[in-house]
Motif scaffolding. Structure first.
Motif, PDB file in Angstrom:
ATOM      1  N   ARG A  83       0.843  -1.197   0.000  1.00  0.00           N
ATOM      2  CA  ARG A  83       0.000   0.000   0.000  1.00  0.00           C
ATOM      3  C   ARG A  83       0.875   1.241   0.000  1.00  0.00           C
ATOM      4  O   ARG A  83       2.010   1.200   0.485  1.00  0.00           O
ATOM      5  N   PRO A  84       0.363   2.328  -0.527  1.00  0.00           N
ATOM      6  CA  PRO A  84       1.129   3.579  -0.488  1.00  0.00           C
ATOM      7  C   PRO A  84       1.310   4.047   0.958  1.00  0.00           C
ATOM      8  O   PRO A  84       0.450   3.819   1.808  1.00  0.00           O
ATOM      9  N   ASP A  85       2.428   4.688   1.237  1.00  0.00           N
ATOM     10  CA  ASP A  85       2.713   5.209   2.569  1.00  0.00           C
ATOM     11  C   ASP A  85       1.588   6.111   3.039  1.00  0.00           C
ATOM     12  O   ASP A  85       1.073   6.932   2.277  1.00  0.00           O
ATOM     13  N   ASN A  86       1.187   5.944   4.274  1.00  0.00           N
ATOM     14  CA  ASN A  86       0.095   6.715   4.890  1.00  0.00           C
ATOM     15  C   ASN A  86      -1.250   6.505   4.192  1.00  0.00           C
ATOM     16  O   ASN A  86      -2.154   7.317   4.345  1.00  0.00           O
ATOM     17  N   ASN A  87      -1.346   5.472   3.387  1.00  0.00           N
ATOM     18  CA  ASN A  87      -2.572   5.172   2.635  1.00  0.00           C
ATOM     19  C   ASN A  87      -2.973   6.285   1.675  1.00  0.00           C
ATOM     20  O   ASN A  87      -4.130   6.383   1.277  1.00  0.00           O
ATOM     21  N   ASP A  88      -2.006   7.127   1.297  1.00  0.00           N
ATOM     22  CA  ASP A  88      -2.291   8.193   0.339  1.00  0.00           C
ATOM     23  C   ASP A  88      -2.552   7.601  -1.042  1.00  0.00           C
ATOM     24  O   ASP A  88      -1.793   6.762  -1.515  1.00  0.00           O
ATOM     25  N   TYR A  89      -3.619   8.006  -1.652  1.00  0.00           N
ATOM     26  CA  TYR A  89      -3.968   7.637  -3.034  1.00  0.00           C
ATOM     27  C   TYR A  89      -4.206   6.145  -3.239  1.00  0.00           C
ATOM     28  O   TYR A  89      -3.977   5.612  -4.324  1.00  0.00           O
ATOM     29  N   VAL A  90      -4.685   5.452  -2.219  1.00  0.00           N
ATOM     30  CA  VAL A  90      -4.950   4.014  -2.329  1.00  0.00           C
ATOM     31  C   VAL A  90      -5.924   3.723  -3.464  1.00  0.00           C
ATOM     32  O   VAL A  90      -5.678   2.843  -4.297  1.00  0.00           O
ATOM     33  N   THR A 148      -7.741  -9.746 -16.545  1.00  0.00           N
ATOM     34  CA  THR A 148      -8.708  -9.515 -15.464  1.00  0.00           C
ATOM     35  C   THR A 148      -8.922 -10.729 -14.572  1.00  0.00           C
ATOM     36  O   THR A 148      -9.496 -10.594 -13.493  1.00  0.00           O
ATOM     37  N   ASP A 149      -8.441 -11.904 -14.972  1.00  0.00           N
ATOM     38  CA  ASP A 149      -8.552 -13.097 -14.131  1.00  0.00           C
ATOM     39  C   ASP A 149      -7.325 -13.311 -13.247  1.00  0.00           C
ATOM     40  O   ASP A 149      -7.292 -14.251 -12.453  1.00  0.00           O
ATOM     41  N   MET A 150      -6.325 -12.450 -13.373  1.00  0.00           N
ATOM     42  CA  MET A 150      -5.102 -12.611 -12.586  1.00  0.00           C
ATOM     43  C   MET A 150      -5.383 -12.346 -11.107  1.00  0.00           C
ATOM     44  O   MET A 150      -6.010 -11.342 -10.769  1.00  0.00           O
ATOM     45  N   PRO A 151      -4.923 -13.233 -10.208  1.00  0.00           N
ATOM     46  CA  PRO A 151      -5.067 -12.966  -8.771  1.00  0.00           C
ATOM     47  C   PRO A 151      -4.233 -11.751  -8.375  1.00  0.00           C
ATOM     48  O   PRO A 151      -3.052 -11.660  -8.727  1.00  0.00           O
ATOM     49  N   VAL A 152      -4.851 -10.818  -7.663  1.00  0.00           N
ATOM     50  CA  VAL A 152      -4.178  -9.591  -7.238  1.00  0.00           C
ATOM     51  C   VAL A 152      -4.555  -9.287  -5.800  1.00  0.00           C
ATOM     52  O   VAL A 152      -5.732  -9.349  -5.434  1.00  0.00           O
ATOM     53  N   ILE A 153      -3.545  -8.985  -4.997  1.00  0.00           N
ATOM     54  CA  ILE A 153      -3.772  -8.497  -3.639  1.00  0.00           C
ATOM     55  C   ILE A 153      -3.110  -7.128  -3.549  1.00  0.00           C
ATOM     56  O   ILE A 153      -1.936  -6.981  -3.890  1.00  0.00           O
ATOM     57  N   THR A 154      -3.844  -6.145  -3.091  1.00  0.00           N
ATOM     58  CA  THR A 154      -3.301  -4.800  -2.933  1.00  0.00           C
ATOM     59  C   THR A 154      -3.325  -4.403  -1.456  1.00  0.00           C
ATOM     60  O   THR A 154      -3.901  -5.097  -0.625  1.00  0.00           O
ATOM     61  N   GLU A 155      -2.678  -3.295  -1.160  1.00  0.00           N
ATOM     62  CA  GLU A 155      -2.652  -2.703   0.179  1.00  0.00           C
ATOM     63  C   GLU A 155      -1.996  -3.606   1.221  1.00  0.00           C
ATOM     64  O   GLU A 155      -2.376  -3.626   2.387  1.00  0.00           O
ATOM     65  N   MET A 156      -0.981  -4.346   0.802  1.00  0.00           N
ATOM     66  CA  MET A 156      -0.247  -5.183   1.758  1.00  0.00           C
ATOM     67  C   MET A 156       0.789  -4.330   2.491  1.00  0.00           C
ATOM     68  O   MET A 156       1.264  -3.332   1.964  1.00  0.00           O
ATOM     69  N   ASP A 157       1.134  -4.739   3.696  1.00  0.00           N
ATOM     70  CA  ASP A 157       2.087  -3.988   4.513  1.00  0.00           C
ATOM     71  C   ASP A 157       3.520  -4.462   4.295  1.00  0.00           C
ATOM     72  O   ASP A 157       4.174  -4.994   5.178  1.00  0.00           O
ATOM     73  N   PHE A 158       4.021  -4.278   3.077  1.00  0.00           N
ATOM     74  CA  PHE A 158       5.439  -4.507   2.796  1.00  0.00           C
ATOM     75  C   PHE A 158       5.893  -3.379   1.891  1.00  0.00           C
ATOM     76  O   PHE A 158       5.086  -2.668   1.297  1.00  0.00           O
ATOM     77  N   GLY A 159       7.185  -3.199   1.802  1.00  0.00           N
ATOM     78  CA  GLY A 159       7.710  -2.110   0.985  1.00  0.00           C
ATOM     79  C   GLY A 159       7.903  -0.867   1.834  1.00  0.00           C
ATOM     80  O   GLY A 159       8.438  -0.928   2.929  1.00  0.00           O
ATOM     81  N   THR A 188       6.022   1.052   3.778  1.00  0.00           N
ATOM     82  CA  THR A 188       4.849   1.306   4.605  1.00  0.00           C
ATOM     83  C   THR A 188       5.225   1.175   6.074  1.00  0.00           C
ATOM     84  O   THR A 188       6.320   0.771   6.414  1.00  0.00           O
ATOM     85  N   CYS A 189       4.313   1.516   6.916  1.00  0.00           N
ATOM     86  CA  CYS A 189       4.480   1.316   8.349  1.00  0.00           C
ATOM     87  C   CYS A 189       3.119   0.917   8.901  1.00  0.00           C
ATOM     88  O   CYS A 189       2.156   1.656   8.694  1.00  0.00           O
ATOM     89  N   PRO A 190       2.948  -0.247   9.506  1.00  0.00           N
ATOM     90  CA  PRO A 190       3.966  -1.264   9.781  1.00  0.00           C
ATOM     91  C   PRO A 190       4.408  -1.944   8.497  1.00  0.00           C
ATOM     92  O   PRO A 190       3.765  -1.806   7.462  1.00  0.00           O
ATOM     93  N   VAL A 191       5.493  -2.700   8.606  1.00  0.00           N
ATOM     94  CA  VAL A 191       6.038  -3.350   7.422  1.00  0.00           C
ATOM     95  C   VAL A 191       6.472  -4.783   7.756  1.00  0.00           C
ATOM     96  O   VAL A 191       6.958  -5.047   8.835  1.00  0.00           O
ATOM     97  N   PHE A 192       6.217  -5.705   6.829  1.00  0.00           N
ATOM     98  CA  PHE A 192       6.760  -7.048   6.963  1.00  0.00           C
ATOM     99  C   PHE A 192       7.641  -7.330   5.758  1.00  0.00           C
ATOM    100  O   PHE A 192       7.565  -6.634   4.752  1.00  0.00           O
ATOM    101  N   THR A 193       8.476  -8.322   5.886  1.00  0.00           N
ATOM    102  CA  THR A 193       9.440  -8.650   4.838  1.00  0.00           C
ATOM    103  C   THR A 193       8.979  -9.882   4.074  1.00  0.00           C
ATOM    104  O   THR A 193       8.572 -10.870   4.668  1.00  0.00           O
ATOM    105  N   ILE A 194       9.045  -9.808   2.770  1.00  0.00           N
ATOM    106  CA  ILE A 194       8.803 -10.964   1.917  1.00  0.00           C
ATOM    107  C   ILE A 194      10.163 -11.363   1.360  1.00  0.00           C
ATOM    108  O   ILE A 194      10.790 -10.590   0.638  1.00  0.00           O
ATOM    109  N   PRO A 195      10.653 -12.550   1.699  1.00  0.00           N
ATOM    110  CA  PRO A 195      11.975 -12.969   1.228  1.00  0.00           C
ATOM    111  C   PRO A 195      12.017 -13.067  -0.298  1.00  0.00           C
ATOM    112  O   PRO A 195      11.169 -13.723  -0.906  1.00  0.00           O
TER     113      PRO A 195
END
Length: 87
Positions: A20-27, A44-55, A57-64
């Motif tokens: 997700r964008p920092d501070n949820n700006d322009y989500v 349009t059939d591609m699985p998509v997840i948005t607004e995850m807490d990585f990258g 953002t704060c809080p942030v988790f790590t994806i190896p």
């Protein structure tokens, strides 16, 4: 996203996860632009997840990087399938 589409990268992807964008700006604007590109590329059939807490953002988790992961559209979950660090 258009750059990835132009290079053919999007068509080789099995799914997308986006932080997700920092501070949820322009989500909503980020999501709409992503959907616009996917429609243009007939993905349009591609699985998509948005607004995850990585990258950036704060809080942030790590994806190896390089670890196998799974998007389950039925349960609406994202899971890492292998460890990112080995002893």
């Amino acid at each position: 996203m258009r750059n990835y589409a132009e290079q053919g990268i999007l068509k080789t992807a099995s799914g997308l996860i986006l932080g997700r964008p920092d501070n949820n700006d322009y989500v909503n604007e980020y999501t709409e632009e992503l959907l616009k590109v996917l429609r243009e590329e007939n993905l349009t059939d591609m699985p998509v997840i948005t607004e995850m807490d990585f990258g950036h953002t704060c809080p942030v988790f790590t994806i190896p990087y390089g670890s196998m992961a799974q998007i389950d559209c039925t349960t609406r979950t994202f899971s890492l399938l292998e460890r990112g660090v080995y002893d």
